[in-house]
Design a protein around this motif. Structure first.
Motif, PDB file in Angstrom:
ATOM      1  N   VAL A   1       7.818  11.548   7.815  1.00 31.41           N
ATOM      2  CA  VAL A   1       7.262  10.396   7.093  1.00 31.41           C
ATOM      3  C   VAL A   1       8.259   9.241   7.152  1.00 31.41           C
ATOM      4  O   VAL A   1       9.430   9.400   6.775  1.00 31.41           O
ATOM      5  N   ASP A   2       7.810   8.090   7.642  1.00 32.61           N
ATOM      6  CA  ASP A   2       8.652   6.890   7.651  1.00 32.61           C
ATOM      7  C   ASP A   2       8.904   6.489   6.197  1.00 32.61           C
ATOM      8  O   ASP A   2       7.963   6.187   5.449  1.00 32.61           O
ATOM      9  N   ILE A   3      10.173   6.478   5.792  1.00 33.83           N
ATOM     10  CA  ILE A   3      10.473   6.261   4.371  1.00 33.83           C
ATOM     11  C   ILE A   3      10.127   4.847   3.913  1.00 33.83           C
ATOM     12  O   ILE A   3      10.054   4.586   2.707  1.00 33.83           O
ATOM     13  N   ARG A   4       9.890   3.923   4.839  1.00 31.07           N
ATOM     14  CA  ARG A   4       9.497   2.570   4.443  1.00 31.07           C
ATOM     15  C   ARG A   4       8.029   2.495   4.024  1.00 31.07           C
ATOM     16  O   ARG A   4       7.591   1.466   3.516  1.00 31.07           O
ATOM     17  N   THR A   5       7.287   3.574   4.221  1.00 30.30           N
ATOM     18  CA  THR A   5       5.866   3.577   3.849  1.00 30.30           C
ATOM     19  C   THR A   5       5.620   4.191   2.483  1.00 30.30           C
ATOM     20  O   THR A   5       4.476   4.235   2.026  1.00 30.30           O
ATOM     21  N   VAL A   6       6.683   4.668   1.811  1.00 28.50           N
ATOM     22  CA  VAL A   6       6.517   5.299   0.500  1.00 28.50           C
ATOM     23  C   VAL A   6       7.295   4.497  -0.541  1.00 28.50           C
ATOM     24  O   VAL A   6       8.153   3.677  -0.211  1.00 28.50           O
TER      25      VAL A   6
ATOM     26  N   ASP B   1       0.832  -1.206   0.000  1.00 28.88           N
ATOM     27  CA  ASP B   1       0.000   0.000   0.000  1.00 28.88           C
ATOM     28  C   ASP B   1       0.866   1.256   0.000  1.00 28.88           C
ATOM     29  O   ASP B   1       0.486   2.293   0.550  1.00 28.88           O
ATOM     30  N   GLY B   2       2.062   1.144  -0.601  1.00 30.50           N
ATOM     31  CA  GLY B   2       2.994   2.271  -0.597  1.00 30.50           C
ATOM     32  C   GLY B   2       2.415   3.504  -1.274  1.00 30.50           C
ATOM     33  O   GLY B   2       1.776   3.416  -2.320  1.00 30.50           O
TER      34      GLY B   2
END
Length: 459
Positions: A431-436, A358-359
């Motif tokens: 923003v946590d970069i693992r979520t994008v 769900d990035g």
């Protein structure tokens, strides 16, 4: 005989394709259904063209089996009856059969080349695409030249097996059994006499294939090492020249080059030792047919006629060609299995850093970077970073100072997600970069590496 030319090119092709290989070991490459299934999948989009190639192959094989029968009938029936009209008709039929053979062979080669080039392009594109999304760690642990040899050399030999080898395999098997069936139908005794050379041919083929597999694999290994070492030399040319190591690197390349040359020579020696064996077996079969067949035809024994002897001589010249080609195909299959194993290994390699399912897109970056209790290790035995808490405000410039191995580069590599932190979080603008997605993150960054790389192209 005509077989010599095709055998020569087949042997040279086998040695050539076994040269620019990958980093194979000397261990035996076993048949793997998984590897075969993965490789055959590349032919599925081209089923129509492969079916057309198979159909033309059957036509070529059928005509090749039919022509000696026509010659037999011309000798035994029409010449004996002095029927010039029938001889003219059968001569035209033979000419048309040869013409059809040439046409269908050309079509078969066209279909195979059409499929081959598309399989080649597809497989290389998949490899290049995969290599570009594999983690940095994958590339730092491997020699560039070896990877290049896989994309170029291994893919080529796999392509030859898929697009040509499979059709050739069916063609040789059908032609071989077709010749055996026709010869037995014409005269079983003369056929069995001709087949007495088969055990010797089978034994020599087995010995050749076993030795060729080991020698060709050694050639692949040495060539891959030479390519890899040379690629490293070119990449580090500035260091080589700065420390005056040109002569040393030349000597090292000369040693690799000599080893590869000797391995190629040994492979060629073996190949060209096998070729005369095939020729000798063919000559022995021809002599047996002439000695016993002609004598039987002269004395009207066992129903053998001059036409049957002529047909047997024609079949004898074709009989050993598929056997020899099958032995070469065995070598190609060994090479393709070795290359296929390495290529599938690349395609199945875990991508490491992945986009979340769900990035979302990274919002426009303002510039605040935060490391929150970050820990990181390249392997579980050695931790590189421990409990790192760091905040870099927008517009702020910082310098990381420390000895080699302290983790400076590792910290920098975590920001664009070349690696993921094993503990804690890395945040940009909260923003946590693992979520994008990686592309939306990296497209907003600039990086100056320790060793700049210039790509070829206009400025």
């Amino acid at each position: 005989m005509s077989m010599s030319s095709s055998a020569y090119h087949s042997i040279v092709r086998s040695v050539r394709h076994n040269t620019p290989g990958s980093d194979d070991t000397e261990a035996d490459v076993r048949f793997s259904r998984y590897i075969v299934a993965r490789l055959l999948a590349y032919l599925k989009p081209h089923k129509a063209k492969m079916a057309a190639a198979f159909a033309t192959m059957l036509l070529v094989t059928g005509l090749s089996l039919w022509i000696p029968i026509l010659i037999k009938d011309a000798i035994d029936v029409h010449i004996k009856a002095a029927d010039t009209g029938a001889l003219l008709r059968i001569s035209v039929t033979i000419a048309l059969a040869y013409g059809g053979t040439f046409v269908f062979q050309a079509l078969q080669r066209y279909f195979m080349a059409w499929v081959g080039q598309r399989v080649l392009a597809t497989l290389r594109l998949e490899l290049v695409t995969k290599l570009q999304i594999l983690p940095i760690d994958y590339h730092t642990r491997r020699i560039v030249g070896v990877i290049v040899s896989r994309v170029i050399g291994d893919v080529s030999v796999i392509n030859e097996l898929l697009s040509q080898g499979l059709i050739q395999l069916f063609s040789d098997v059908i032609l071989l059994f077709g010749i055996i069936w026709v010869m037995l139908a014409l005269n079983a005794n003369l056929a069995l006499l001709t087949f007495t050379v088969i055990p010797f041919m089978a034994l020599s083929t087995y010995i050749f294939s076993k030795k060729a597999r080991d020698r060709f694999r050694r050639t692949r290994t040495l060539a891959a090492n030479m390519i890899g070492n040379f690629a490293e030399t070119l990449t580090g040319m500035r260091v080589v020249q700065a420390f005056g190591q040109e002569q040393k690197m030349t000597r090292l390349f000369d040693a690799d080059n000599s080893d590869t040359r000797q391995a190629n020579i040994h492979s060629m020696k073996l190949a060209f030792t096998f070729l005369p064996v095939v020729e000798i077996m063919s000559v022995v079969a021809t002599c047996l047919i002439l000695l016993f067949g002609a004598r039987a035809a002269i004395n009207n024994l066992e129903g053998i006629t001059v036409g049957i002897v002529a047909a047997f001589l024609a079949y004898a010249t074709r009989f050993f060609q598929p056997i020899q080609e099958l032995s070469q195909l065995f070598t190609t299959m060994q090479s393709a299995m070795a290359g296929g194993e390495k290529i599938v290994e690349i395609l199945d390699t875990d991508e490491g850093v992945k986009d979340p399912e769900d990035g979302r897109q990274m919002p426009p970056i303002q510039g605040r970077i935060e490391f929150s209790n970050v820990g990181f290790h390249y392997d579980e035995s050695v931790a590189v970073l421990h409990n790192i808490d760091l905040v870099v405000e927008q517009g702020q410039t910082i310098a990381l100072v420390g000895p080699t191995g302290a983790g400076k580069t590792s910290i920098a590599n975590l920001i664009p997600r070349f690696y993921d932190a094993t503990e804690g979080r890395v945040l940009i603008d909260g923003v946590d970069i693992r979520t994008v997605t990686q592309s939306s993150l990296r497209s907003q960054m600039g990086m100056v590496t320790q060793e700049p790389h210039l790509f070829t192209g206009p400025v």
